[in-house]
Scaffold this active site. Structure first.
Site, PDB file in Angstrom:
ATOM      1  N   HIS A  57       0.824  -1.214   0.000  1.00 19.06           N
ATOM      2  CA  HIS A  57       0.000   0.000   0.000  1.00 19.06           C
ATOM      3  C   HIS A  57       0.861   1.269   0.000  1.00 19.06           C
ATOM      4  O   HIS A  57       0.370   2.348   0.304  1.00 19.06           O
ATOM      5  CB  HIS A  57      -0.907   0.023   1.227  1.00 19.06           C
ATOM      6  N   HIS A 219      -7.261  -4.410  -0.628  1.00 18.53           N
ATOM      7  CA  HIS A 219      -6.639  -5.718  -0.867  1.00 18.53           C
ATOM      8  C   HIS A 219      -7.322  -6.449  -2.025  1.00 18.53           C
ATOM      9  O   HIS A 219      -7.083  -7.628  -2.234  1.00 18.53           O
ATOM     10  CB  HIS A 219      -6.738  -6.596   0.380  1.00 18.53           C
TER      11      HIS A 219
END
Length: 333
Positions: A57, A219
């Protein structure tokens, strides 16, 4: 799968090592387990702030370690929560005697492992408080969470809480500021393509060439609906409507508008998204007092974007404007 990697098993270790080599003025890194800490930590009498989560991320969270923001970050494996041990190490490394705040995104693994770490360091006399970021309005529950997910709004929590700690607020006051941000920030995203987790070697989900996923998680979790590709303005309208209704945001509000790229979206497209979001907010009498556009909470190379809106007041605006100097966010110093 085409990626600039060596062994998929070493992706996080090598990335953390590279990050440390690139920013020795800001951070020191340790391995086994991986922890990223401000070079000046701990600071006596100052609240420490720790966040973390699965890698993939970036720049969240390591890119936000530095003056005015995080004291330490704990990177787990790609899309996997860090275990309690590195969270314990990070917490000890930034404890200056004034307590430590854990900023935790609402994913089951993150919540459990940060709770365990907090219990362990509390047994050694370190005071720890935690806040749970759950800004995603797309779904109530997902594959990874009970309740709403923590997504790009986490960046705003980290910045504003970091500024409160930097000015010398005590732990209770820093917690109160962080919780205030969480109560006033909302996010929703869209995916145009999936991403490929290095150790998996294949896309995390499938989308046809003419399909997009509205309300995707960071995700690759499913969102609200899968629809045919639409023009950018129509997609922005789909994302903004549930955001604005949720708080709700109303005529006269001053807000921070953040358009966040998911890793594979060109800046030119992000500004197209921002343009339409600004039009919609103006039509509703909502003033964009502050803005942020770029890749801040990504999903590897996923194409897509998220929109985050934070309702500001004088205190939050001042803390947002306060100096910050990290690898990914810097102004005023």
């Amino acid at each position: 799968m085409k990626k600039l990697i060596n062994d998929p098993k070493n992706v996080v270790n090598e990335a953390v090592a590279g990050f440390g080599a690139a920013h020795p003025d800001l951070v020191r890194v340790s391995h086994d387990p991986n922890v990223i800490v401000r070079t000046d930590a701990p600071v006596a009498g100052k609240v420490g702030i720790v966040s973390g989560g699965g890698s993939g991320h970036e720049p969240l969270h390591g890119g936000f370690v530095g003056p005015g923001m995080l004291s330490a970050a704990v990177p787990g494996a790609v899309f996997t929560s860090p275990t309690p041990d590195p969270i314990v190490d990070a917490t000890k490394a930034v404890d200056g005697g004034a307590g430590v705040l854990h900023i935790v995104k609402n994913y089951t693994g993150d919540v459990l492992n940060f709770e365990t770490a907090a219990d362990l360091v509390a047994a050694e006399g370190i005071e720890v408080r935690s806040v749970l970021v759950n800004d995603d309005v797309a779904v109530k529950d997902s594959l990874f969470t009970a309740g709403r997910r923590g997504v790009a709004g986490t960046v705003l929590v980290e910045k504003i809480a970091g500024a409160a700690a930097e000015r010398g607020d005590n732990l209770a006051a820093v917690v109160a500021v962080a919780e205030k941000v969480i109560s006033r920030v909302r996010t929703m995203g869209v995916a145009l393509t999936p991403c490929v987790v290095p150790h998996a070697g294949e896309p995390s989900f499938s989308l046809a060439d003419d399909e997009i996923e509205i309300g995707i998680g960071i995700h690759g979790e499913p969102g609200r609906e899968r629809i045919r590709l639409e023009p950018a303005d129509a997609i922005v309208d789909r994302l903004l409507e549930p955001i604005l209704e949720d708080l709700p945001f109303v005529n006269g509000d001053n807000v921070l508008l953040m358009v966040n790229g998911m890793g594979g979206t060109p800046q030119v497209e992000l500004y197209i998204v921002f343009r339409r979001a600004a039009e919609v907010l103006a039509e509703k009498g909502i003033t964009i007092a502050r803005s942020l556009v770029g890749n801040y909470t990504t999903s590897l190379e996923m194409q897509g974007a998220s929109i985050t809106v934070l309702k500001l007041d004088d205190e939050l605006t001042g803390l947002w404007d306060a100096p910050v100097h990290t690898a990914a966010l810097r102004w005023g110093r």
